[in-house]
Write a protein that holds these residues in place. Structure first.
Motif, short mmCIF file in Angstrom:
data_model
loop_
_atom_site.label_atom_id
_atom_site.label_comp_id
_atom_site.label_asym_id
_atom_site.label_seq_id
_atom_site.Cartn_x
_atom_site.Cartn_y
_atom_site.Cartn_z
N ILE A 88 -4.76 -0.30 -9.44
CA ILE A 88 -4.04 0.54 -10.40
C ILE A 88 -4.31 2.01 -10.10
CG2 ILE A 88 -4.08 -1.17 -12.26
CD1 ILE A 88 -6.32 0.94 -13.38
N GLY A 280 -7.26 1.01 -3.10
CA GLY A 280 -6.57 1.52 -4.27
C GLY A 280 -5.07 1.29 -4.20
N ALA A 282 -2.69 3.15 -3.19
CA ALA A 282 -2.02 3.77 -2.03
C ALA A 282 -0.69 4.43 -2.39
CB ALA A 282 -1.83 2.73 -0.92
N ASP A 284 0.61 6.99 -1.41
CA ASP A 284 1.30 7.60 -0.26
C ASP A 284 2.29 6.66 0.41
OD1 ASP A 284 -0.98 6.13 0.45
OD2 ASP A 284 -1.35 7.26 2.29
N ASN A 292 -0.12 -3.58 3.43
CA ASN A 292 -0.77 -4.81 3.91
C ASN A 292 -1.26 -5.60 2.68
OD1 ASN A 292 -2.38 -6.72 5.10
ND2 ASN A 292 -3.49 -5.29 6.42
P1 NAD Z 1 -6.39 3.99 -1.49
O1 NAD Z 1 -7.26 2.85 -1.15
O2 NAD Z 1 -5.29 3.72 -2.43
O3 NAD Z 1 -5.75 4.60 -0.16
C1 NAD Z 1 -6.52 5.11 0.92
C2 NAD Z 1 -5.69 5.05 2.21
O4 NAD Z 1 -5.60 3.69 2.65
C3 NAD Z 1 -4.25 5.52 2.03
O5 NAD Z 1 -3.86 6.20 3.21
C4 NAD Z 1 -3.46 4.25 1.88
O6 NAD Z 1 -2.13 4.35 2.32
C5 NAD Z 1 -4.26 3.27 2.73
N1 NAD Z 1 -4.16 1.90 2.20
C6 NAD Z 1 -4.81 1.42 1.12
N2 NAD Z 1 -4.48 0.15 0.92
C7 NAD Z 1 -3.59 -0.18 1.87
C8 NAD Z 1 -2.88 -1.36 2.17
N3 NAD Z 1 -3.01 -2.47 1.44
N4 NAD Z 1 -2.05 -1.35 3.21
C9 NAD Z 1 -1.91 -0.25 3.97
N5 NAD Z 1 -2.57 0.90 3.75
C10 NAD Z 1 -3.40 0.94 2.70
O7 NAD Z 1 -7.33 5.14 -2.07
P2 NAD Z 1 -6.98 6.51 -2.81
O8 NAD Z 1 -5.77 7.13 -2.17
O9 NAD Z 1 -8.22 7.25 -2.85
O10 NAD Z 1 -6.60 6.11 -4.29
C11 NAD Z 1 -5.28 5.97 -4.79
C12 NAD Z 1 -5.31 5.51 -6.26
O11 NAD Z 1 -5.91 4.22 -6.33
C13 NAD Z 1 -6.12 6.41 -7.17
O12 NAD Z 1 -5.42 6.56 -8.39
C14 NAD Z 1 -7.39 5.65 -7.42
O13 NAD Z 1 -7.94 5.93 -8.68
C15 NAD Z 1 -6.88 4.23 -7.37
N6 NAD Z 1 -7.90 3.20 -7.01
C16 NAD Z 1 -7.82 2.03 -7.67
C17 NAD Z 1 -8.69 1.01 -7.35
C18 NAD Z 1 -8.59 -0.28 -8.11
O14 NAD Z 1 -7.70 -0.44 -8.92
N7 NAD Z 1 -9.47 -1.23 -7.87
C19 NAD Z 1 -9.64 1.17 -6.34
C20 NAD Z 1 -9.68 2.39 -5.64
C21 NAD Z 1 -8.79 3.40 -5.98
#
Ligand code: NAD
Length: 504
Positions: A88, A280, A282, A284, A292
């Motif tokens: 989330i 998280g 993601a 972006d 993935n």
């Molecule tokens: P993120 O893990 O969402 O992304 C980090 C990087 O990894 C990004 O470039 C993203 O595109 C890539 N990435 C992540 N998961 C991917 C996937 N399944 N496939 C391909 N690429 C992937 O971390 P962030 O950007 O620091 O956080 C984004 C949001 O997520 C924030 O609002 C944060 O609070 C939230 N968050 C939630 C949880 C949770 O719900 N357990 C955990 C961590 C972060």
């Protein structure tokens, strides 16, 4: 006879064909995309999971609910006891509470279990033989969230480590190792500095390790331990550690294993368990349908295994492994020279579905079904100990900077047979006989003990009545000192249960 609490997966509560209702949160960002892909695979494999959707996350936060979770979601969780959760988004800004912390603590999800495996050469990593499981305590430590500003200069955060908390998590780590055929459990602590808190964790580890002679055990100081984990992850098998250290090292482990998109995790409680990807939402890449789904799928596989659906867990894991080794990859793990095709989220899920019933030929085959035994955590039984009050640390807000001045003033307090033993500032003894070089803030810890306590080498503390502490506080207040907090000093079964001042 110790009462046993059984964790569902290991008690094999469900058969492979049973329909199991699961609270499913589709989450934010890429959440719905990877959840749909995951549920599609589970459905195709005949996992018989009935998804009851719950509303949590950004929409709920922005509707004015600062906890990020609807009441109806709690009801569904309460009924189903199992949660599959997509990531989330926590909106930026003040006032939003971390939903993950709320869920973990409210539901008593005490063990965060994060297996991190390398899938080399299909996923690029410097550590092809890495296969480590981090078992992180999930409820206490510095994450108890008890913080105070006490003086203008000083804020504090309480680090709470409990015996029942340590026993549960350490036993869980050993039971996990036993059930999953792991050979070694490593404890990571910093008890050379935090002798009472990390010392308790370490002592409980040593006690419980004796009950598992077939499993190798060792302990490392967290700083060198995390450095070694980053440099030689293949040397570790199961690591058990407290909340903050576990938070840090599990991210180190996931990062060096390859893609953040690959690993799933379990949050295990006595009655409820929650499964999620480690990454998280993601934002972006949200909406592009290229995410993935492997992290969430691996979490779902852990969930099936937990529920006792071990064969289906293996079937899906093996299909996933085969897909990875055949070179069908999402964009985040695509490598020009190794990958065969770059697939979007649903194409990748469909490829896994095509591979159901097939096993990998190069990567190790998944075999949860061969898991041995149940994970059983005995109910905590508090041992009776003799607890004797022997003094008090009085924390005083004082704006002066000469320890001699406050020390002499406090020594002259006529305080019903209690005497000032020492004063520390930020833990360092500054009175009597401090060093002029020690920097002093406005936060003075003043230790009072019975006036007759003798110090010849070690101090022999006399028991005191709490009334003496109250009288002392009253005297201090009347003498114009601002008491900001007190901490009673105890002996348990005759053993000093408080730290000495540095230099005492
Ligand atoms: P993120 O893990 O969402 O992304 C980090 C990087 O990894 C990004 O470039 C993203 O595109 C890539 N990435 C992540 N998961 C991917 C996937 N399944 N496939 C391909 N690429 C992937 O971390 P962030 O950007 O620091 O956080 C984004 C949001 O997520 C924030 O609002 C944060 O609070 C939230 N968050 C939630 C949880 C949770 O719900 N357990 C955990 C961590 C972060």
């Amino acid at each position: 006879m110790m009462e046993k609490i059984q964790i569902k997966r290991e008690s094999k509560k469900f058969n492979e064909n049973d329909i199991v209702r699961v609270a499913v949160a589709h989450g934010d960002g890429i959440g719905p995309e990877i959840m749909n892909a995951t549920l599609k695979i589970l459905d195709a494999a005949g996992a018989n999971i009935k998804a009851d959707p719950i509303e949590i996350g950004e929409k709920v936060y922005l509707s004015g609910n600062s906890a990020g979770i609807e009441k109806s979601a709690w009801q569904t969780i309460n009924k189903n006891k199992i949660i599959l959760k997509a990531p989330i988004t926590t909106p930026q800004g003040k006032g939003y509470k971390s939903l993950n912390v709320t869920l973990r603590k409210s539901l008593g999800l005490y063990a965060n279990v994060r297996p991190v495996t390398a899938y080399s050469p299909y996923i690029e990593t410097n550590f092809p033989n890495m296969d480590v499981v981090i078992v992180r305590e999930n409820e206490e430590d510095l994450y108890a969230g008890i913080e105070h500003q006490q003086t203008q200069d000083v804020v504090q955060c309480l680090k709470l480590i409990t015996r029942p908390g340590c026993e549960k998590i350490v036993r869980y780590a050993f039971e996990y190792a036993k059930a999953y055929g792991r050979k070694k459990v490593t404890c990571m602590v910093k008890d050379n500095i935090m002798k009472l808190t990390d010392g308790l964790f370490h002592n409980v580890f040593k006690e419980i390790a004796l009950e598992y002679p077939e499993i190798e055990s060792n302990s490392e100081i967290i700083d060198i331990g995390s450095a070694r984990l980053a440099a030689h992850p293949e040397r570790y098998d199961v690591i058990v550690t407290s909340n903050l250290y576990g938070d840090i090292i599990s991210d180190i482990a996931a990062e060096i294993a390859g893609s953040v998109g690959m690993a799933g995790s379990a949050n295990i409680g006595t009655n409820v368990a929650m499964f999620e990807a480690i990454h998280g939402s993601a934002p972006d890449i949200a909406g592009q349908k290229i995410a993935n789904p492997s992290g969430l799928l691996n979490a779902a596989i852990m969930m099936l295994n937990h529920l006792g659906k071990t064969n289906i867990a293996d079937t899906i894991k093996n299909a996933w492994l085969k897909t990875i080794e055949d070179g069908y990859h999402t964009a985040d793990i695509y490598q020009e020279e190794i990958s065969k095709a770059k697939l979007n989220t649903i194409e990748f899920a469909n490829k896994i579905i095509e591979n159901l019933g097939h096993k990998p030929t190069k990567l190790p085959v998944s075999n949860f079904a061969a898991g041995k035994g149940k994970i059983e955590i005995p109910k905590y039984v508090r041992k009776q100990q003799e607890q004797v009050l022997v003094g008090v640390d009085v924390f005083i807000n004082w704006q002066g900077n000469n320890p001699q001045e406050i020390g002499d003033a406090l020594s002259n307090i006529d305080s019903f047979k209690m005497k000032l033993k020492m004063i520390t500032n930020r833990g360092v003894k500054v009175y009597p006989n401090g060093l002029p070089e020690t920097y002093c803030t406005d936060h003075w810890r003043c230790r009072f003990v019975d006036a007759e306590s003798k110090t010849e080498g070690q101090t022999v503390y006399n028991a005191i009545e709490f009334e003496k502490v109250i009288a002392l506080l009253s005297k201090l207040h009347n003498a114009g000192f601002e008491v900001i907090k007190t901490e009673n000093l105890y002996e348990f079964d005759g053993k000093r249960a408080f730290s000495l001042g540095q230099g005492e």
